[in-house]
Design a protein around this motif. Structure first.
Motif, mmCIF file in Angstrom:
data_model
loop_
_atom_site.group_PDB
_atom_site.id
_atom_site.type_symbol
_atom_site.label_atom_id
_atom_site.label_comp_id
_atom_site.label_asym_id
_atom_site.label_seq_id
_atom_site.Cartn_x
_atom_site.Cartn_y
_atom_site.Cartn_z
ATOM 1 N N PRO A 52 0.796 -1.224 0.000
ATOM 2 C CA PRO A 52 0.000 0.000 0.000
ATOM 3 C C PRO A 52 0.834 1.283 0.000
ATOM 4 C CG PRO A 52 -0.072 -1.032 2.160
ATOM 5 C CD PRO A 52 0.633 -1.999 1.238
ATOM 6 N N GLU A 53 2.100 1.198 0.384
ATOM 7 C CA GLU A 53 2.942 2.394 0.427
ATOM 8 C C GLU A 53 3.464 2.812 -0.949
ATOM 9 O OE1 GLU A 53 3.566 -0.156 4.111
ATOM 10 O OE2 GLU A 53 3.717 -0.490 1.952
ATOM 11 N N ALA A 54 3.327 1.956 -1.949
ATOM 12 C CA ALA A 54 3.811 2.280 -3.301
ATOM 13 C C ALA A 54 2.972 3.403 -3.912
ATOM 14 C CB ALA A 54 3.761 1.039 -4.190
ATOM 15 N N ARG A 55 3.607 4.238 -4.734
ATOM 16 C CA ARG A 55 2.891 5.344 -5.385
ATOM 17 C C ARG A 55 1.793 4.831 -6.317
ATOM 18 N NH1 ARG A 55 6.107 8.653 -9.080
ATOM 19 N NH2 ARG A 55 7.491 6.908 -8.942
ATOM 20 N N LYS A 56 2.101 3.795 -7.100
ATOM 21 C CA LYS A 56 1.117 3.164 -7.984
ATOM 22 C C LYS A 56 0.791 1.799 -7.394
ATOM 23 C CE LYS A 56 2.796 5.395 -12.173
ATOM 24 N NZ LYS A 56 3.358 5.195 -13.501
ATOM 25 N N PRO A 57 -0.426 1.276 -7.662
ATOM 26 C CA PRO A 57 -0.785 -0.033 -7.094
ATOM 27 C C PRO A 57 0.255 -1.109 -7.446
ATOM 28 C CG PRO A 57 -2.700 1.011 -8.073
ATOM 29 C CD PRO A 57 -1.517 1.858 -8.438
#
Length: 117
Positions: A31-36
């Protein structure tokens, strides 16, 4: 991404890119990634070991279908910080018509750690 072929390179240049087959041991939400994306833990056998990767493959793959799947990855790029994790390998895929990632795989059983040639 589509478009014309890249500039010609020598075979020795191609061989500098170390693409190996690995088996996904664990796939987790990221969930911390900029894109899924998912966090993948991938086994590349005794010579390369177990490595982590961030993969933007959420459109076509559910977490539960990734465990045990064979994937191709570049194993000799430097690690890259993706949010709070260090991505150690680049998991490979092709874009579908909408630009979403479809994983590169193998159509027969091959041992983990095998190198693309």
């Amino acid at each position: 991404m589509s478009g014309p072929a890249a500039d010609q390179i020598a075979f020795d240049d191609f061989m500098k890119v170390d693409v190996r087959v690995g088996q996904v041991l664990k796939a987790e939400p990221f969930p911390e990634a900029r894109k899924p994306a998912y966090r993948l833990t991938i086994d590349f056998g005794p010579d390369i070991g177990v490595k982590r990767s961030s993969a933007q493959i959420t459109k076509h793959y559910a977490l539960d279908e990734l465990h045990g799947r064979k994937v191709a990855a570049v194993v000799n790029f430097p690690p890259r910080q993706i949010g709070p994790m260090m991505s150690e390998v680049l998991t490979l895929g092709f874009p579908d018509a909408d630009g979403e990632v479809v994983l590169v795989g193998v159509d027969r059983d091959v041992p983990v750690g095998g190198r693309l040639f």
